[in-house]
Structures are given as C-alpha cells and as structure tokens.
Design a protein around this motif. Structure first.
Motif, PDB file in Angstrom:
ATOM      1  N   LEU A  26     -66.816 -41.384 -53.736  1.00 31.41           N
ATOM      2  CA  LEU A  26     -67.286 -40.813 -52.478  1.00 31.41           C
ATOM      3  C   LEU A  26     -67.183 -39.293 -52.430  1.00 31.41           C
ATOM      4  CD1 LEU A  26     -65.993 -43.328 -49.765  1.00 31.41           C
ATOM      5  CD2 LEU A  26     -68.264 -43.162 -50.805  1.00 31.41           C
ATOM      6  N   ASN A  27     -66.764 -38.689 -53.524  1.00 33.89           N
ATOM      7  CA  ASN A  27     -66.706 -37.230 -53.566  1.00 33.89           C
ATOM      8  C   ASN A  27     -68.094 -36.693 -53.908  1.00 33.89           C
ATOM      9  OD1 ASN A  27     -66.233 -34.523 -53.965  1.00 33.89           O
ATOM     10  ND2 ASN A  27     -64.508 -34.795 -55.354  1.00 33.89           N
ATOM     11  N   PRO A  28     -68.806 -36.105 -52.934  1.00 33.69           N
ATOM     12  CA  PRO A  28     -70.173 -35.639 -53.197  1.00 33.69           C
ATOM     13  C   PRO A  28     -70.255 -34.576 -54.281  1.00 33.69           C
ATOM     14  CG  PRO A  28     -69.368 -34.823 -51.087  1.00 33.69           C
ATOM     15  CD  PRO A  28     -68.378 -35.835 -51.555  1.00 33.69           C
ATOM     16  N   LYS A  29     -69.159 -33.843 -54.470  1.00 33.67           N
ATOM     17  CA  LYS A  29     -69.145 -32.827 -55.526  1.00 33.67           C
ATOM     18  C   LYS A  29     -69.212 -33.479 -56.900  1.00 33.67           C
ATOM     19  CE  LYS A  29     -66.738 -29.216 -52.939  1.00 33.67           C
ATOM     20  NZ  LYS A  29     -65.587 -28.285 -52.915  1.00 33.67           N
ATOM     21  N   ALA A  30     -68.643 -34.673 -57.035  1.00 36.87           N
ATOM     22  CA  ALA A  30     -68.696 -35.381 -58.310  1.00 36.87           C
ATOM     23  C   ALA A  30     -70.124 -35.786 -58.634  1.00 36.87           C
ATOM     24  CB  ALA A  30     -67.793 -36.618 -58.264  1.00 36.87           C
ATOM     25  N   ALA A  54     -69.278 -39.755 -45.544  1.00 34.92           N
ATOM     26  CA  ALA A  54     -68.343 -40.800 -45.968  1.00 34.92           C
ATOM     27  C   ALA A  54     -67.241 -40.217 -46.840  1.00 34.92           C
ATOM     28  CB  ALA A  54     -69.095 -41.892 -46.727  1.00 34.92           C
ATOM     29  N   GLY A  55     -67.626 -39.364 -47.786  1.00 32.90           N
ATOM     30  CA  GLY A  55     -66.641 -38.744 -48.672  1.00 32.90           C
ATOM     31  C   GLY A  55     -65.680 -37.843 -47.918  1.00 32.90           C
ATOM     32  N   GLY A  56     -66.211 -37.022 -47.026  1.00 26.55           N
ATOM     33  CA  GLY A  56     -65.371 -36.125 -46.246  1.00 26.55           C
ATOM     34  C   GLY A  56     -64.395 -36.885 -45.363  1.00 26.55           C
ATOM     35  N   CYS A  57     -64.887 -37.939 -44.717  1.00 23.54           N
ATOM     36  CA  CYS A  57     -64.032 -38.747 -43.839  1.00 23.54           C
ATOM     37  C   CYS A  57     -62.937 -39.459 -44.639  1.00 23.54           C
ATOM     38  CB  CYS A  57     -64.877 -39.774 -43.083  1.00 23.54           C
ATOM     39  SG  CYS A  57     -65.895 -39.065 -41.768  1.00 23.54           S
ATOM     40  N   GLY A 102     -62.358 -31.557 -44.932  1.00 24.43           N
ATOM     41  CA  GLY A 102     -62.829 -30.709 -43.836  1.00 24.43           C
ATOM     42  C   GLY A 102     -63.959 -29.793 -44.265  1.00 24.43           C
ATOM     43  N   ILE A 103     -63.860 -29.243 -45.467  1.00 26.60           N
ATOM     44  CA  ILE A 103     -64.920 -28.354 -45.975  1.00 26.60           C
ATOM     45  C   ILE A 103     -66.222 -29.127 -46.148  1.00 26.60           C
ATOM     46  CG2 ILE A 103     -65.661 -27.040 -48.009  1.00 26.60           C
ATOM     47  CD1 ILE A 103     -62.717 -26.169 -48.326  1.00 26.60           C
ATOM     48  N   ILE A 104     -66.125 -30.344 -46.669  1.00 22.72           N
ATOM     49  CA  ILE A 104     -67.324 -31.163 -46.859  1.00 22.72           C
ATOM     50  C   ILE A 104     -67.982 -31.472 -45.517  1.00 22.72           C
ATOM     51  CG2 ILE A 104     -68.173 -33.442 -47.573  1.00 22.72           C
ATOM     52  CD1 ILE A 104     -66.028 -33.366 -49.784  1.00 22.72           C
ATOM     53  N   LEU A 105     -67.178 -31.918 -44.553  1.00 22.43           N
ATOM     54  CA  LEU A 105     -67.726 -32.238 -43.227  1.00 22.43           C
ATOM     55  C   LEU A 105     -68.234 -30.982 -42.528  1.00 22.43           C
ATOM     56  CD1 LEU A 105     -65.139 -34.863 -41.933  1.00 22.43           C
ATOM     57  CD2 LEU A 105     -67.435 -35.277 -42.814  1.00 22.43           C
ATOM     58  N   GLY A 106     -67.542 -29.855 -42.725  1.00 19.53           N
ATOM     59  CA  GLY A 106     -67.992 -28.605 -42.139  1.00 19.53           C
ATOM     60  C   GLY A 106     -69.332 -28.162 -42.693  1.00 19.53           C
ATOM     61  N   SER A 107     -69.542 -28.375 -44.003  1.00 22.23           N
ATOM     62  CA  SER A 107     -70.827 -28.006 -44.602  1.00 22.23           C
ATOM     63  C   SER A 107     -71.962 -28.861 -44.060  1.00 22.23           C
ATOM     64  CB  SER A 107     -70.758 -28.138 -46.131  1.00 22.23           C
ATOM     65  OG  SER A 107     -70.632 -29.499 -46.526  1.00 22.23           O
ATOM     66  N   VAL A 108     -71.663 -30.140 -43.802  1.00 21.73           N
ATOM     67  CA  VAL A 108     -72.669 -31.025 -43.217  1.00 21.73           C
ATOM     68  C   VAL A 108     -73.013 -30.575 -41.800  1.00 21.73           C
ATOM     69  CG1 VAL A 108     -73.153 -33.386 -42.414  1.00 21.73           C
ATOM     70  CG2 VAL A 108     -71.991 -33.023 -44.596  1.00 21.73           C
ATOM     71  N   ASP A 114     -46.354 -35.011 -51.292  1.00 23.55           N
ATOM     72  CA  ASP A 114     -47.232 -35.605 -50.294  1.00 23.55           C
ATOM     73  C   ASP A 114     -47.818 -34.534 -49.376  1.00 23.55           C
ATOM     74  OD1 ASP A 114     -47.235 -38.189 -51.091  1.00 23.55           O
ATOM     75  OD2 ASP A 114     -46.060 -38.985 -49.428  1.00 23.55           O
ATOM     76  N   ALA A 115     -46.978 -33.578 -48.996  1.00 23.83           N
ATOM     77  CA  ALA A 115     -47.445 -32.505 -48.116  1.00 23.83           C
ATOM     78  C   ALA A 115     -48.535 -31.678 -48.792  1.00 23.83           C
ATOM     79  CB  ALA A 115     -46.274 -31.609 -47.716  1.00 23.83           C
ATOM     80  N   LEU A 116     -48.326 -31.347 -50.066  1.00 26.88           N
ATOM     81  CA  LEU A 116     -49.301 -30.544 -50.797  1.00 26.88           C
ATOM     82  C   LEU A 116     -50.596 -31.318 -51.024  1.00 26.88           C
ATOM     83  CD1 LEU A 116     -50.066 -28.003 -52.359  1.00 26.88           C
ATOM     84  CD2 LEU A 116     -48.936 -28.969 -54.369  1.00 26.88           C
ATOM     85  N   CYS A 117     -50.459 -32.567 -51.493  1.00 25.35           N
ATOM     86  CA  CYS A 117     -51.651 -33.381 -51.755  1.00 25.35           C
ATOM     87  C   CYS A 117     -52.400 -33.686 -50.461  1.00 25.35           C
ATOM     88  CB  CYS A 117     -51.257 -34.683 -52.454  1.00 25.35           C
ATOM     89  SG  CYS A 117     -50.615 -34.440 -54.126  1.00 25.35           S
ATOM     90  N   GLY A 118     -51.647 -33.964 -49.391  1.00 28.83           N
ATOM     91  CA  GLY A 118     -52.283 -34.205 -48.105  1.00 28.83           C
ATOM     92  C   GLY A 118     -53.066 -32.997 -47.631  1.00 28.83           C
ATOM     93  N   THR A 119     -52.518 -31.813 -47.875  1.00 30.18           N
ATOM     94  CA  THR A 119     -53.208 -30.580 -47.500  1.00 30.18           C
ATOM     95  C   THR A 119     -54.496 -30.412 -48.303  1.00 30.18           C
ATOM     96  OG1 THR A 119     -51.111 -29.509 -46.926  1.00 30.18           O
ATOM     97  CG2 THR A 119     -52.990 -28.072 -47.348  1.00 30.18           C
ATOM     98  N   VAL A 120     -54.422 -30.711 -49.613  1.00 28.94           N
ATOM     99  CA  VAL A 120     -55.607 -30.608 -50.475  1.00 28.94           C
ATOM    100  C   VAL A 120     -56.698 -31.566 -49.996  1.00 28.94           C
ATOM    101  CG1 VAL A 120     -56.525 -31.035 -52.794  1.00 28.94           C
ATOM    102  CG2 VAL A 120     -54.361 -29.828 -52.513  1.00 28.94           C
ATOM    103  N   PHE A 121     -56.332 -32.828 -49.757  1.00 28.44           N
ATOM    104  CA  PHE A 121     -57.309 -33.812 -49.301  1.00 28.44           C
ATOM    105  C   PHE A 121     -57.931 -33.392 -47.962  1.00 28.44           C
ATOM    106  CE2 PHE A 121     -54.453 -37.059 -51.561  1.00 28.44           C
ATOM    107  CZ  PHE A 121     -55.150 -36.903 -52.758  1.00 28.44           C
ATOM    108  N   THR A 122     -57.087 -32.931 -47.054  1.00 29.01           N
ATOM    109  CA  THR A 122     -57.568 -32.547 -45.728  1.00 29.01           C
ATOM    110  C   THR A 122     -58.505 -31.348 -45.795  1.00 29.01           C
ATOM    111  OG1 THR A 122     -55.519 -33.380 -44.725  1.00 29.01           O
ATOM    112  CG2 THR A 122     -56.851 -31.886 -43.400  1.00 29.01           C
ATOM    113  N   LEU A 123     -58.129 -30.355 -46.581  1.00 29.94           N
ATOM    114  CA  LEU A 123     -58.968 -29.158 -46.705  1.00 29.94           C
ATOM    115  C   LEU A 123     -60.322 -29.482 -47.338  1.00 29.94           C
ATOM    116  CD1 LEU A 123     -56.434 -26.388 -47.812  1.00 29.94           C
ATOM    117  CD2 LEU A 123     -57.670 -26.551 -45.644  1.00 29.94           C
ATOM    118  N   VAL A 124     -60.303 -30.252 -48.436  1.00 32.41           N
ATOM    119  CA  VAL A 124     -61.558 -30.590 -49.111  1.00 32.41           C
ATOM    120  C   VAL A 124     -62.437 -31.442 -48.203  1.00 32.41           C
ATOM    121  CG1 VAL A 124     -62.608 -31.783 -51.063  1.00 32.41           C
ATOM    122  CG2 VAL A 124     -60.559 -30.412 -51.407  1.00 32.41           C
TER     123      VAL A 124
END
Length: 217
Positions: free
Chosen positions: A129-133, A79-82, A205-211, A193-203
């Motif tokens: 929804l941030n599992p790291k939190a 849920a957090g990753g999505c 993606g990493i969460i979903l990738g770990s799952v 927006d481009a930078l923040c969007g990249t941060v959100f997408t990367l984080v």
C-alpha cells in the motif's frame, strides 16, 4: 547493454534503495526489536512478497494501468497513507503509558504479541500500500528492463528484486536479534516504537497531504 549487465545494474540500484531508511526498514527494526527474530523474519517475508508483486505488476504493465487511472491512483495513495497513519498512531499511543510504568520485554501471548501470520501480513500490506513503492518499481523496471528483453531475463529481474529484498530484511532482522543486541533493544523498545511511530505517521501524513493538495489544486 546485454542482459547480464542490465540485471547487475538492477541489483545494484535496488540494493541502494533497500539500504535507504523508510517505512519497511522501520517496520523490521520495530518488529525484530520488540517481538524477536521470528517476527522480524516474517515481516521480511511479507515485505519481499509485496515487492515481488510490485515487480510483476511493473513487468506486465499493470502498474502503468494504475498510473493511467487517476481515481485508482488516488485510492491507492489514500489507502496507503491511512494505513501508515494507523501503524504510526498505534505505536505512538502506547508510548506515554509505557514510559510511566517502565517498559520491559513483551510476554509471549500478551495482547501486544505478534504471531508469524500477522507479521507476514503486516509486512506485505505495509509495502503493497506504499504508493512510493509502486512508482519506484515502475520507474526502475521501465527504465532498465527493455520491452524486448527475453522472458528468462524478465523472470530473472523479478527473482533478483524478490531475493535481494528478502535477504536484506532477513539479514537486518537476524543482526538485530542477536543475544546482546536483543538485550540492548529491549531496553530502548519504547523509544524504538516512538521513532518508528513518528516515521509511519510523517510518511502517511505526507502522502495524504499530497492527495489533498492535488485535489484542492
């Protein structure tokens, strides 16, 4: 270690964590720069309320229960990753068109505007929804706050985490929305927006990738 020392250590560690850039930091920067001070403060309130809930969960043992239920933990990560991917893609998909047309200040009431209620919910959900939190506050409170600590001490610990969180993100929002700073941010809003969007997408993606890797493994 007495309770005052414990609470002081807790405050210092939490301040260091707050100052580290992450999804919460990026969200406040994006909202304050794009939508103004009220939206930034509402985001700060939402984030701090989610942190308050995380702290209560950790103190009461709910976080431990979540950690001990693999299916629930996986569901939270997905849920957090999505959600972070949703925020990231939503920010990134507007960038090409805005670069072609020339980016300018948002008009009040436009389709892309963000009201106080929406901003508060957005901040709350992003942190909750941030599992790291969840892992961070569980680790922080179980390692620093002993089980025999008084109820007043535990209440103070929860209050410190909430208060510092709101104060930090509110200060960040306030500093970013001064007249001169706002003019500068509006000029580079599309890049924020481009930078923040990249941060959100990367984080996300990493969460979903770990799952996915854990499932395959």
């Amino acid at each position: 270690m007495n309770e005052i020392s414990i609470l002081t250590t807790l405050a210092v560690v939490h301040l260091v964590a707050l100052a580290s850039p992450g999804p919460d930091f990026a969200l406040v920067v994006q909202a304050a720069g794009k939508h103004g001070r009220k939206a930034g403060l509402a985001i700060a309130l939402g984030i701090s309320l989610a942190i308050l809930l995380h702290a209560v969960f950790a103190i009461t043992g709910v976080s431990v229960l979540i950690q001990q239920l693999p299916a629930l933990g996986v569901a939270l990560k997905v849920a957090g990753g999505c959600y972070l991917l949703y925020l990231g893609i939503g920010a990134l998909k507007t960038v090409p068109g805005r670069l072609r047309q020339g980016d300018g200040p948002l008009l009040k009431g436009s389709a892309d505007s963000l009201n106080i209620k929406q901003a508060t919910i957005k901040g709350f959900v992003t942190n909750l929804l941030n599992p790291k939190a969840l892992v961070f506050f569980l680790s922080l409170l179980t390692s620093l706050v002993p089980t025999q600590m008084s109820m007043a001490g535990k209440g103070a610990a929860i209050g410190i985490l909430w208060g510092l969180s709101f104060a930090w993100f509110a200060l960040l929002s306030y500093l970013l929305t001064g007249k001169r700073m706002q003019q500068k941010l509006q000029g580079i809003a599309v890049w924020i927006d481009a930078l923040c969007g990249t941060v959100f997408t990367l984080v996300g993606g990493i969460i979903l990738g770990s799952v996915l890797m854990a499932t395959i493994g």
